[in-house]
Motif scaffolding. Structure first.
Motif, PDB file in Angstrom:
ATOM      1  N   ARG A 181       8.899 -10.217  -1.862  1.00 21.77           N
ATOM      2  CA  ARG A 181       8.890 -11.678  -2.020  1.00 21.77           C
ATOM      3  C   ARG A 181       7.993 -12.116  -3.180  1.00 21.77           C
ATOM      4  O   ARG A 181       8.089 -13.242  -3.639  1.00 21.77           O
ATOM      5  N   HIS A 182       7.058 -11.228  -3.604  1.00 26.73           N
ATOM      6  CA  HIS A 182       6.156 -11.565  -4.719  1.00 26.73           C
ATOM      7  C   HIS A 182       6.014 -10.335  -5.611  1.00 26.73           C
ATOM      8  O   HIS A 182       6.083  -9.203  -5.121  1.00 26.73           O
ATOM      9  N   VAL A 199      -3.051   5.395   7.135  1.00 19.75           N
ATOM     10  CA  VAL A 199      -3.283   6.196   5.922  1.00 19.75           C
ATOM     11  C   VAL A 199      -4.721   6.027   5.423  1.00 19.75           C
ATOM     12  O   VAL A 199      -5.370   5.006   5.690  1.00 19.75           O
ATOM     13  N   THR A 212       0.832  -1.213   0.000  1.00 15.76           N
ATOM     14  CA  THR A 212       0.000   0.000   0.000  1.00 15.76           C
ATOM     15  C   THR A 212       0.866   1.263   0.000  1.00 15.76           C
ATOM     16  O   THR A 212       0.741   2.120  -0.894  1.00 15.76           O
ATOM     17  N   LEU A 213       1.746   1.378   0.974  1.00 16.47           N
ATOM     18  CA  LEU A 213       2.627   2.555   1.027  1.00 16.47           C
ATOM     19  C   LEU A 213       3.609   2.533  -0.147  1.00 16.47           C
ATOM     20  O   LEU A 213       3.849   3.552  -0.805  1.00 16.47           O
ATOM     21  N   GLY A 255       7.891  -4.850   6.182  1.00 13.20           N
ATOM     22  CA  GLY A 255       8.125  -5.307   7.538  1.00 13.20           C
ATOM     23  C   GLY A 255       6.818  -5.667   8.198  1.00 13.20           C
ATOM     24  O   GLY A 255       5.938  -4.830   8.358  1.00 13.20           O
ATOM     25  N   ASP A 280      13.763 -11.283   0.893  1.00 15.26           N
ATOM     26  CA  ASP A 280      12.990 -11.549   2.106  1.00 15.26           C
ATOM     27  C   ASP A 280      13.753 -10.901   3.254  1.00 15.26           C
ATOM     28  O   ASP A 280      14.839 -11.355   3.630  1.00 15.26           O
ATOM     29  N   LEU A 281      13.188  -9.832   3.800  1.00 15.37           N
ATOM     30  CA  LEU A 281      13.860  -9.081   4.862  1.00 15.37           C
ATOM     31  C   LEU A 281      14.218  -9.947   6.064  1.00 15.37           C
ATOM     32  O   LEU A 281      15.155  -9.635   6.797  1.00 15.37           O
TER      33      LEU A 281
HETATM   34  N1  LIG Z   1      -0.892   1.274   5.873  1.00 13.64           N
HETATM   35  C1  LIG Z   1      -0.839   2.098   6.900  1.00 13.64           C
HETATM   36  O1  LIG Z   1      -1.812   2.824   7.221  1.00 13.64           O
HETATM   37  C2  LIG Z   1       0.408   2.186   7.734  1.00 13.64           C
HETATM   38  C3  LIG Z   1       0.504   3.184   8.715  1.00 13.64           C
HETATM   39  C4  LIG Z   1       1.642   3.253   9.493  1.00 13.64           C
HETATM   40  C5  LIG Z   1       2.680   2.357   9.305  1.00 13.64           C
HETATM   41  N2  LIG Z   1       2.561   1.391   8.362  1.00 13.64           N
HETATM   42  C6  LIG Z   1       3.674   0.441   8.210  1.00 13.64           C
HETATM   43  O2  LIG Z   1       4.182   0.543   6.908  1.00 13.64           O
HETATM   44  C7  LIG Z   1       4.638  -0.731   6.467  1.00 13.64           C
HETATM   45  C8  LIG Z   1       3.939  -1.041   5.139  1.00 13.64           C
HETATM   46  O3  LIG Z   1       2.551  -1.015   5.344  1.00 13.64           O
HETATM   47  P1  LIG Z   1       1.542  -1.318   4.137  1.00 13.64           P
HETATM   48  O4  LIG Z   1       0.190  -0.972   4.616  1.00 13.64           O
HETATM   49  O5  LIG Z   1       2.060  -0.714   2.877  1.00 13.64           O
HETATM   50  O6  LIG Z   1       1.666  -2.911   4.087  1.00 13.64           O
HETATM   51  P2  LIG Z   1       1.295  -3.881   2.881  1.00 13.64           P
HETATM   52  O7  LIG Z   1       0.304  -3.285   1.960  1.00 13.64           O
HETATM   53  O8  LIG Z   1       1.009  -5.205   3.518  1.00 13.64           O
HETATM   54  O9  LIG Z   1       2.673  -4.002   2.070  1.00 13.64           O
HETATM   55  C9  LIG Z   1       3.799  -4.577   2.648  1.00 13.64           C
HETATM   56  C10 LIG Z   1       4.865  -4.735   1.580  1.00 13.64           C
HETATM   57  O10 LIG Z   1       6.039  -5.256   2.205  1.00 13.64           O
HETATM   58  C11 LIG Z   1       6.465  -6.429   1.540  1.00 13.64           C
HETATM   59  N3  LIG Z   1       7.005  -7.350   2.548  1.00 13.64           N
HETATM   60  C12 LIG Z   1       6.376  -7.825   3.649  1.00 13.64           C
HETATM   61  N4  LIG Z   1       7.189  -8.654   4.330  1.00 13.64           N
HETATM   62  C13 LIG Z   1       8.359  -8.680   3.631  1.00 13.64           C
HETATM   63  C14 LIG Z   1       9.583  -9.375   3.812  1.00 13.64           C
HETATM   64  N5  LIG Z   1       9.805 -10.226   4.833  1.00 13.64           N
HETATM   65  N6  LIG Z   1      10.565  -9.177   2.917  1.00 13.64           N
HETATM   66  C15 LIG Z   1      10.390  -8.349   1.866  1.00 13.64           C
HETATM   67  N7  LIG Z   1       9.248  -7.669   1.632  1.00 13.64           N
HETATM   68  C16 LIG Z   1       8.246  -7.856   2.513  1.00 13.64           C
HETATM   69  C17 LIG Z   1       5.208  -6.986   0.864  1.00 13.64           C
HETATM   70  O11 LIG Z   1       5.520  -7.712  -0.302  1.00 13.64           O
HETATM   71  P3  LIG Z   1       5.675  -9.309  -0.323  1.00 13.64           P
HETATM   72  O12 LIG Z   1       4.595  -9.875   0.552  1.00 13.64           O
HETATM   73  O13 LIG Z   1       5.549  -9.633  -1.758  1.00 13.64           O
HETATM   74  O14 LIG Z   1       7.043  -9.581   0.211  1.00 13.64           O
HETATM   75  C18 LIG Z   1       4.490  -5.692   0.471  1.00 13.64           C
HETATM   76  O15 LIG Z   1       4.990  -5.202  -0.753  1.00 13.64           O
HETATM   77  C19 LIG Z   1       4.316  -1.728   7.581  1.00 13.64           C
HETATM   78  O16 LIG Z   1       5.464  -1.937   8.372  1.00 13.64           O
HETATM   79  C20 LIG Z   1       3.244  -1.010   8.384  1.00 13.64           C
HETATM   80  O17 LIG Z   1       3.269  -1.374   9.746  1.00 13.64           O
HETATM   81  C21 LIG Z   1       1.469   1.285   7.560  1.00 13.64           C
END
Ligand SMILES: NC(=O)c1ccc[n+]([C@@H]2O[C@H](COP(=O)([O-])OP(=O)(O)OC[C@H]3O[C@@H](n4cnc5c(N)ncnc54)[C@H](OP(=O)(O)O)[C@@H]3O)[C@@H](O)[C@H]2O)c1
Length: 200
Positions: A32-33, A158, A11-12, A65, A40-41
């Motif tokens: 990872r995809h 967000v 999303t971000l 993460g 893979d972190l």
């Molecule tokens: N969305 C919000 O409102 C928000 C607000 C504050 C903070 N955050 C933080 O911002 C971060 C991203 O949030 P998001 O909402 O964008 O999450 P998201 O939509 O689930 O996206 C996460 C991304 O990280 C990748 N990822 C996850 N685990 C991984 C690993 N072990 N190695 C490599 N890539 C990995 C995923 O891709 P793959 O699965 O393909 O690896 C995906 O592209 C998170 O840490 C979340 O806590 C989000």
């Protein structure tokens, strides 16, 4: 400038990749995809392999993460390890390994989040990871070699995630993903280091 966004398919990450491309930068998505490069972190060897394959990198962003959302009273030590291995150590290892690969004057930008400053129920594990990353960023900024910089972005929930997460974030006013993406741009193209940009 060549910029890697780990989590670029999330999303971000999608918003950050789109904005950087709009500004004319060469952006590589990692994950990872569905990514340009596999990483893979949670696996330091995979981080090293990724950097070996990317010799021209200027900047690294992590919008990746995973964390555990669970009530503290139900939590077992092993539940907490997802946050430790993925969001905390995964992002930190991206820097520990990557400092030897980035070009002079490059930067790292990591992601934390509001849960460490404005707690929600079930948020302790994420808050722990966020706080650890923030402390690491502040300290690493004075220790990184070759003019490398490092910052963290700490977003509130967000707007585009709010529908899915609103039961956890009742009473919070979501922030614009456009503003959050712009904070990542500021970290990359600016000159600051050791900062955490709080988008609350
Ligand atoms: N969305 C919000 O409102 C928000 C607000 C504050 C903070 N955050 C933080 O911002 C971060 C991203 O949030 P998001 O909402 O964008 O999450 P998201 O939509 O689930 O996206 C996460 C991304 O990280 C990748 N990822 C996850 N685990 C991984 C690993 N072990 N190695 C490599 N890539 C990995 C995923 O891709 P793959 O699965 O393909 O690896 C995906 O592209 C998170 O840490 C979340 O806590 C989000």
């Amino acid at each position: 400038m060549q910029i890697l966004v780990v989590g670029g398919n999330g999303t971000l990450g999608k918003a950050v990749v789109a904005r950087l491309r709009e500004l004319g930068h060469s952006v590589i998505s990692g994950g990872r995809h569905d990514a340009d490069v596999y990483v893979d972190l949670a696996d330091p060897e995979s981080i090293k392999n990724m950097y070996t394959d990317l010799p021209e990198l200027d900047h690294v962003i992590s919008t990746a993460g995973q964390t555990t959302a669970k009530a503290l009273v139900d939590m077992q030590p092993e539940d907490n390890m997802l946050s430790v291995q993925s969001k905390l150590l995964g992002q930190i290892n991206l820097v520990i390994v990557g400092q030897h690969y980035l070009k002079d004057g490059g930067s790292f930008t990591l992601t934390t989040g509001i849960k460490k400053d404005d707690p929600i129920p079930g948020g302790t594990s994420a808050a722990m990871a966020n706080g650890g990353v923030t402390a690491f960023v502040k300290s690493a900024a004075i220790d990184l070699p070759r003019g490398l910089r490092i910052n963290a972005i700490s977003p509130n929930v967000v707007d585009v995630s709010f529908e899915k997460l609103k039961s956890q974030f009742l009473g919070y006013t979501p922030v614009s993903i456009t503003d959050v993406a712009e904070a990542f741009v500021k970290s990359v193209v600016g000159k600051q280091t050791g900062q955490e940009y709080q988008i609350y």
